[in-house]
Design an enzyme around this catalytic site. Sequence first.
Site, PDB file in Angstrom:
ATOM      1  N   ASP A  91       0.854  -1.175   0.000  1.00  0.00           N
ATOM      2  CA  ASP A  91       0.000   0.000   0.000  1.00  0.00           C
ATOM      3  C   ASP A  91       0.898   1.235   0.000  1.00  0.00           C
ATOM      4  OD1 ASP A  91      -2.150   1.648   0.087  1.00  0.00           O
ATOM      5  OD2 ASP A  91      -2.763   1.157   2.123  1.00  0.00           O
ATOM      6  N   ASP A 266      -7.738  -7.477   0.750  1.00  0.00           N
ATOM      7  CA  ASP A 266      -6.901  -7.491   1.950  1.00  0.00           C
ATOM      8  C   ASP A 266      -7.720  -6.922   3.085  1.00  0.00           C
ATOM      9  OD1 ASP A 266      -5.647  -4.663   3.082  1.00  0.00           O
ATOM     10  OD2 ASP A 266      -6.427  -4.490   1.047  1.00  0.00           O
ATOM     11  N   CYS A 304     -12.093 -27.393   9.764  1.00  0.00           N
ATOM     12  CA  CYS A 304     -10.898 -26.597   9.495  1.00  0.00           C
ATOM     13  C   CYS A 304      -9.646 -27.473   9.576  1.00  0.00           C
ATOM     14  CB  CYS A 304     -10.801 -25.448  10.506  1.00  0.00           C
ATOM     15  SG  CYS A 304      -9.314 -24.439  10.318  1.00  0.00           S
ATOM     16  N   CYS A 306      -6.514 -26.264  10.166  1.00  0.00           N
ATOM     17  CA  CYS A 306      -5.403 -25.591  10.837  1.00  0.00           C
ATOM     18  C   CYS A 306      -4.871 -26.449  11.983  1.00  0.00           C
ATOM     19  CB  CYS A 306      -5.840 -24.217  11.344  1.00  0.00           C
ATOM     20  SG  CYS A 306      -6.733 -24.223  12.915  1.00  0.00           S
ATOM     21  N   CYS A 309      -7.215 -26.874  15.028  1.00  0.00           N
ATOM     22  CA  CYS A 309      -8.419 -27.684  14.832  1.00  0.00           C
ATOM     23  C   CYS A 309      -8.110 -29.129  14.449  1.00  0.00           C
ATOM     24  CB  CYS A 309      -9.288 -27.065  13.736  1.00  0.00           C
ATOM     25  SG  CYS A 309     -10.006 -25.478  14.174  1.00  0.00           S
ATOM     26  N   HIS A 364      -5.612 -19.771  12.789  1.00  0.00           N
ATOM     27  CA  HIS A 364      -6.913 -20.362  12.460  1.00  0.00           C
ATOM     28  C   HIS A 364      -7.731 -19.435  11.566  1.00  0.00           C
ATOM     29  CE1 HIS A 364     -10.931 -22.090  12.872  1.00  0.00           C
ATOM     30  NE2 HIS A 364     -11.330 -20.865  13.160  1.00  0.00           N
TER      31      HIS A 364
END
Length: 402
Positions: A91, A266, A304, A306, A309, A364
Amino acid sequence: MSTKFNLVNTDGGARRGHVETAHGTFQTPAFMAVGTAATVKAMSMEMVAATGTEVILGNTYHLMLRPGGDLMEQMGGLHEFSGWRGPILTDSGGFQIMSLSNLTKITEEGAHFTSHIDGGAKHFLTPEESIRIQHQLDSDITMVLDECLKLPAPRDAVQKNVEMVTRWARRSKDAFVDRPGYGIFGIVQGADFKDLRAASAAALTDIGFDGYAIGGLAVGEPQEVMFDILSHTCPLLPADRPRYLMGVGTPLDILGAVERGIDMFDCVMPTRAGRTAQAFTRDGTLNMRNAGHRDDAGPLDSECGCPACMGQPAPCGRVAEPCDTIAGDAGRGPAHASAPLSRAYIHHLVKCDEILGAMLLTQHNLWFYQDLMRGIRESIEQGRFAEFKRKFTERYESHGNI
C-alpha cells in the site's frame, strides 16, 4: 513484461484467474494477509504460508518510518528482510492520510506527516517518493499514492479529491520503474457518487495500469452502498486486468464483492480478530472469552485443517505415537504428533493472556479465510458460485456470534 493477469473462467460476474509476478504466481480471487510492518502479526512467515496464503501486503508509510527505505534496500528488499519469498503488494500510504488525518496536511505536491511514533519527526510523502520507497522495498505490486476520504463526504470535496488523485496517479505512473514481473495499480476513488467513480475509472484507464483497485469503500458506508458502487464500477474497468477492493473485509463482504467481479482483497480483520479472542468458523464467529467455551471439548471448527483444529503430525510423519528417530536423534527428546486443541484450552489461553492463544487464533482465522477463497475459486471453476455463496451465507448467519 510487467505483472500478468490470466482470466481462466467466469461464472456470472465472478472471475477465476491468476496473477504472475516476479516472485511467483497467486490464484484469484485472492485474500492477501496484511503484513503492515514486514510481519503478519503473531505469525511466522512459515505459519502464514501454511494457511495457503500466496501473497501478502506491506505498508509504505510504516516501513518508511521503521526501518526506512534505505535500510530495506540495503537488506535486499522486503522479501529478503522478512523471509517471505512469494508475491508482495505494498500500500502506498494513502490510507494513512485518512487514518492519521490529525497528523497530516495535504497539498497538491503530497502529504505532510508528523510521525505517529514520536509526534515530532516530519515526513513529506509525494507520489514520486512513495513509488521510490516501494521500489526500494522490491514490491511486486506497487500502489499509486492517493487520498482516501471518509464517508459521507460532500460532493465538491469528493470531486476535488478525484481530480487531485488522478494527477497523483499520473505522477506515480511516470515515477514507476517498469521491469519484468513488477506492476503498478491505479486506485479508483469517487466515494458514493457514481458519476465521479465513472470519471475516475475512465481517467485511470486512459493512463494505463497493470491492475485497478477500488478504494474509499468500507470506510463507514452501509454494505448495500458498497455493493451498489461495486456493481456500477467493476464493469467500467478493463476485463483483462485484476480488480482489487482495498481493505475489505468480512466473509460476506468478500462473497458479495466476488459476485460483482472483484479479484483481490486485503483486510486486518482475521489477524486483528485473532489477537482479540475472536475466531471465524463456518457457523459464525466465536468470542473465546465467553464462559460457554470453558468446558467445551470440541475444536474451533471441525472442518478446518489448521493445527489448532486438526493437530499436526510428528516431524517424522508418524501421526499417532511418539517417535525417537528425528528429534530424539538430535538430542532434543522424543517428538510427538499434536492432537486437535479444544475450545476449552484456547479459552484458557485467552483468559490467561497467553501469547499462544493469539497465535493459534490468528493462524486459524487466516486458514478459515483461505479456505473460503479456495471454495470460491473451486465453485467458479465448476460454475456453481451462486450455490456456494447461498449455502455458505445460510450456514454462517444461522448461528450468529457465540
